[in-house]
Design a protein around this motif. Structure first.
Motif, short mmCIF file in Angstrom:
data_model
loop_
_atom_site.label_atom_id
_atom_site.label_comp_id
_atom_site.label_asym_id
_atom_site.label_seq_id
_atom_site.Cartn_x
_atom_site.Cartn_y
_atom_site.Cartn_z
N GLU A 1 0.82 -1.20 0.00
CA GLU A 1 0.00 0.00 0.00
C GLU A 1 0.86 1.26 0.00
OE1 GLU A 1 -3.42 0.79 0.06
OE2 GLU A 1 -3.68 -1.27 -0.63
N LEU A 2 1.94 1.23 0.77
CA LEU A 2 2.78 2.42 0.88
C LEU A 2 3.72 2.58 -0.31
CD1 LEU A 2 3.78 2.38 4.67
CD2 LEU A 2 2.36 4.08 3.52
N PHE A 3 4.38 1.52 -0.70
CA PHE A 3 5.45 1.62 -1.69
C PHE A 3 5.07 1.12 -3.08
CE2 PHE A 3 7.76 0.72 2.45
CZ PHE A 3 7.91 2.07 2.75
N GLY A 4 3.92 0.43 -3.19
CA GLY A 4 3.51 -0.11 -4.48
C GLY A 4 4.20 -1.43 -4.79
N HIS A 5 3.84 -2.06 -5.93
CA HIS A 5 4.49 -3.31 -6.33
C HIS A 5 4.44 -3.45 -7.85
CE1 HIS A 5 0.17 -4.67 -5.80
NE2 HIS A 5 0.42 -5.12 -7.03
N GLU A 6 5.33 -4.29 -8.34
CA GLU A 6 5.36 -4.62 -9.76
C GLU A 6 4.48 -5.86 -9.99
OE1 GLU A 6 6.66 -2.88 -12.07
OE2 GLU A 6 7.98 -1.50 -10.97
N ALA A 7 4.06 -6.04 -11.23
CA ALA A 7 3.29 -7.24 -11.57
C ALA A 7 4.11 -8.49 -11.27
CB ALA A 7 2.90 -7.20 -13.04
N GLY A 8 3.50 -9.46 -10.58
CA GLY A 8 4.18 -10.70 -10.26
C GLY A 8 5.07 -10.62 -9.03
N ALA A 9 5.03 -9.50 -8.30
CA ALA A 9 5.89 -9.36 -7.12
C ALA A 9 5.53 -10.37 -6.04
CB ALA A 9 5.79 -7.94 -6.57
N PHE A 10 4.28 -10.77 -5.99
CA PHE A 10 3.84 -11.78 -5.03
C PHE A 10 2.54 -12.37 -5.57
CE2 PHE A 10 2.55 -7.56 -3.59
CZ PHE A 10 1.17 -7.68 -3.54
N THR A 11 2.09 -13.44 -4.94
CA THR A 11 0.87 -14.11 -5.40
C THR A 11 -0.31 -13.14 -5.37
OG1 THR A 11 1.68 -16.20 -4.51
CG2 THR A 11 -0.68 -16.03 -4.99
N GLY A 12 -0.97 -13.01 -6.48
CA GLY A 12 -2.11 -12.10 -6.58
C GLY A 12 -1.78 -10.75 -7.16
N ALA A 13 -0.46 -10.46 -7.30
CA ALA A 13 -0.05 -9.17 -7.87
C ALA A 13 -0.05 -9.29 -9.39
CB ALA A 13 1.33 -8.78 -7.35
N GLU A 14 -1.23 -9.13 -9.98
CA GLU A 14 -1.36 -9.37 -11.41
C GLU A 14 -0.89 -8.20 -12.27
OE1 GLU A 14 -5.40 -10.39 -12.04
OE2 GLU A 14 -5.30 -12.27 -10.88
#
Length: 461
Positions: free
Chosen positions: A224-237
């Motif tokens: 939530e704070l820093f964001g994520h790239e696609a595929g960074a973890f399960t469910g991060a589509e």
């Protein structure tokens, strides 16, 4: 020394009269005369030393002899009016010196008095001049408050000393980039103050982004704070922009900071130091220009001493700490806040907002408000929807029940304030109508409003 102390054992720090005359005997006589009339006076033998004691906030009157070596009375008048034209200056002139008197009046003197003068006449003129000066200062203060109240965006309401201290502390910080730590009980208005800071800063055109650190699951708060790239973890589509990036050039409000996991506190500290974030699943650092406003209901120093909060993060955020007073410590603000929240609720629900009567307002001021401003706002909404019956809430107790013993003087003072507040609400801030409703003279009403910290502009729709 050119200045002469007042001839009283306990001189007042802010004299009502500044008397300038190079004749020591006249200074002594006038000082004694004024003191007998309970008018505090400071005497000076020349204009220059008197001018050093005057600024735009000077609340008194200047009485000045015309014929003095060096700086004469007209020069003193010009110097004072260059500072503030509303400071009354009364010129003492020699008998028959009509041309001097006319010149002084043309240049803005309040009045002139011929020597030798009658003491009763002098006292009468000085008292009228003092009333004029007080009115000028009150008008200036009201205009300044009106400018503040009419600015776009949220504003902080409250005339209590504790709330005025908060406002005075925040004002010089608004247009800086300083991070701020707000500390206050639940419901005390930390979110509203954070929004006020943002909306009145040079970042107001950009995003105000809020996140409650205690409401987001620990497994998700980093994303939530820093964001994520696609595929960074399960469910991060797909890629997600975090709160820091979204608040770029704006303000990020971190509420309930004490709930942030210790492991994440390390990363937050790094971001605060470097002003760069790294999305989960990425090695690329992204520069962010963000002002941080953090809020807590806890004693972070005690938590850091106990190892429950990182000390380095605490000291990094504690450069500017603003303590928000609970509502029980600013009860004189209750009627104004209730009126404000009731107007908002009436607009939202398309209902009429009926002003509280004096008894109801006084009763609200007796309640301790454990839920703080949030509790008061909820009560105001119920009042708009349900009427007077909402002021008694069986499930939470009645706000009309006094929470502690008060002296008769305190109760009468609270009742007077609530009575005037209710009249101002009913008359929508019209001083003339309030005077008629309460049977008070204008000056008496203004004196009581000033004593209770009431501003008519706060009661206008």
């Amino acid at each position: 020394m050119n200045s002469h102390a007042q001839p009283t054992d306990n001189p007042m720090p802010a004299p009502a009269i500044l008397f300038i005359d190079d004749d020591a005997d006249i200074r002594q006589v006038v000082a004694q005369t004024l003191s007998l009339e309970n008018l505090s006076v400071a005497c000076f033998s020349d204009g220059a030393s008197a001018l050093a004691s005057i600024d735009r906030e000077f609340a008194g009157v200047v009485l000045c002899d015309y014929h003095m070596p060096g700086m004469d009375g007209l020069a003193v008048l010009q110097a004072i009016h260059a500072l503030d034209t509303s400071i009354p200056v009364i010129i003492l002139t020699g008998q028959g010196d009509i041309s001097t008197a006319v010149s002084a009046m043309r240049q803005g003197a309040y009045d002139f008095i011929e020597k030798p003068f009658h003491h009763d006449g002098l006292i009468e003129i000085l008292k009228r001049a003092l009333e004029k000066r007080q009115l000028a200062l009150e008008n200036r203060q009201l205009k300044a408050q009106l400018r503040t109240l009419t600015k776009p965006g949220p504003r902080l309401l409250g005339s209590s000393p504790s709330m005025q201290r908060v406002i005075a502390m925040l004002d010089p910080l608004l247009d800086t980039n300083a991070d701020i730590l707000l500390r206050g009980e639940t419901g005390s208005g930390k979110d509203a103050i954070a929004r006020y800071i943002h909306e009145n800063s040079n970042r107001s055109e950009y995003n105000f982004v809020a996140i409650n650190c205690g409401a987001v699951p620990e497994s998700l708060i980093e994303s939530e704070l820093f964001g994520h790239e696609a595929g960074a973890f399960t469910g991060a589509e797909k890629r997600r922009i975090g709160k820091f990036e979204y608040a770029h050039k704006g303000t990020l409000f971190l509420d309930e900071l004490e709930s942030m996991p210790l492991a994440l506190q390390v990363k937050l500290l790094r971001v605060l130091e470097e002003r760069k974030v790294e999305r989960l699943g990425s090695n690329q650092q992204i520069a962010v220009d963000v002002r941080i406003i953090a809020a807590t209901k806890s004693d972070l120093k005690a938590q850091s001493d106990a190892g429950e909060f990182r000390a380095d993060l605490f000291y990094r955020l504690n450069v500017v700490q603003v303590d928000i007073p609970p509502l029980r410590e600013r009860k004189q603000d209750v009627p104004l806040l209730f009126h404000h929240f009731a107007l908002i609720a009436a607009s939202r629900y398309d209902r009429e907002s009926i002003p509280l009567d004096a008894t109801q307002a006084a009763a609200l001021m007796q309640h301790d408000w454990p839920g703080n401003v949030r509790e008061l706002r909820n009560l105001a909404e119920r009042y708009v929807l349900m009427g007077a019956s909402a002021l008694t809430t069986p499930e939470r107790g009645s706000p009309t029940t006094p929470s502690g013993q008060q002296t008769l003087t305190e109760l009468l003072d609270a009742y007077e304030q609530s009575l005037i507040s209710s009249a101002l609400q009913a008359c929508q801030g019209s001083i003339k109508q309030v005077m008629m409703q309460l049977g008070l003279a204008r000056k008496t009403l203004y004196d009581k409003m000033k004593r209770h910290g009431l501003d008519k502009a706060d009661f206008k729709d």
